[in-house]
Design an enzyme around this catalytic site. Structure first.
Site, short mmCIF file in Angstrom:
data_model
loop_
_atom_site.label_atom_id
_atom_site.label_comp_id
_atom_site.label_asym_id
_atom_site.label_seq_id
_atom_site.Cartn_x
_atom_site.Cartn_y
_atom_site.Cartn_z
N HIS A 70 39.13 45.52 39.18
CA HIS A 70 38.52 45.07 37.93
C HIS A 70 39.38 43.95 37.36
CE1 HIS A 70 36.10 48.96 36.87
NE2 HIS A 70 36.12 48.73 38.18
N GLU A 72 40.61 43.41 34.44
CA GLU A 72 41.75 43.84 33.62
C GLU A 72 42.92 44.30 34.49
OE1 GLU A 72 38.51 44.79 33.45
OE2 GLU A 72 38.15 45.84 31.56
N CYS A 100 36.50 49.94 30.95
CA CYS A 100 36.08 51.25 31.43
C CYS A 100 37.27 52.23 31.28
CB CYS A 100 35.66 51.14 32.89
SG CYS A 100 37.04 50.86 34.03
N CYS A 103 40.42 51.10 33.29
CA CYS A 103 41.10 49.94 32.71
C CYS A 103 41.73 50.26 31.37
CB CYS A 103 40.12 48.78 32.60
SG CYS A 103 39.59 48.17 34.22
#
Length: 169
Positions: A70, A72, A100, A103
């Site tokens: 992801h 992040e 999410c 993260c």
């Protein structure tokens, strides 16, 4: 200045908000590039306490075939390498979509000082929309959060990408 959806920063000036909008525009640019590569369009920027960009990333789950890739997570890894420390306690993370649970946990663990995000995530948002990991009793670090920055543009970017993906299916 649009009202942020979630704001621990009670005394935000218009100038400060404008700076946040400028960084979010950069994160959206990264998201656009990711979307063009077939990734869900999410971009992340990390700026240090002096206002210097130290890391940037976009989603790469499909490219890397890695569920942890992801934006992040990738940006946090890069910033930690730049700072040569896992503690990013003077840094601000800008991300175009509400993080999410994975993260949000990494953000807490990295001791990010401020999280700024654009669009709420009604399915997996773990900062305000579905759950709130940063303010959870399980969180060992309290960070400031500013949500809704450039929200309309971030939402539109995601909606357009998903609409095009559905058309192709």
């Amino acid at each position: 200045m649009p009202k942020p959806t979630y704001n621990h920063l009670v005394n935000l000036t218009p100038q400060q908000y404008q700076i946040h909008c400028q960084w979010m525009t950069k994160a959206r640019s990264l998201a656009q590039t990711a979307g063009e590569k077939g990734e869900i369009p999410v971009g992340a920027i990390i700026v240090d306490g002096k206002g210097i960009l130290i890391a940037q990333a976009a989603n790469q789950k499909e490219t890397d075939q890695d569920p942890t890739a992801h934006a992040e997570i990738l940006a946090i890894k890069l910033a930690s390498q730049v700072k040569q420390s896992w503690r990013l306690d003077d840094c601000t993370l800008y991300v175009s979509l509400e993080p999410c649970p994975m993260c949000a946990g990494a953000i807490v663990q990295s001791r990010i000082k401020l999280l700024v995000f654009g669009a709420d995530d009604p399915k997996t948002g773990a900062v305000q929309t579905v759950i709130n990991i940063p303010d959870s009793a399980a969180s060992n670090h309290k960070l400031a959060v500013l949500g809704g920055v450039e929200s309309a543009a971030c939402c539109q970017q995601l909606q357009t990408w998903f609409a095009k993906k559905r058309e192709k299916s």
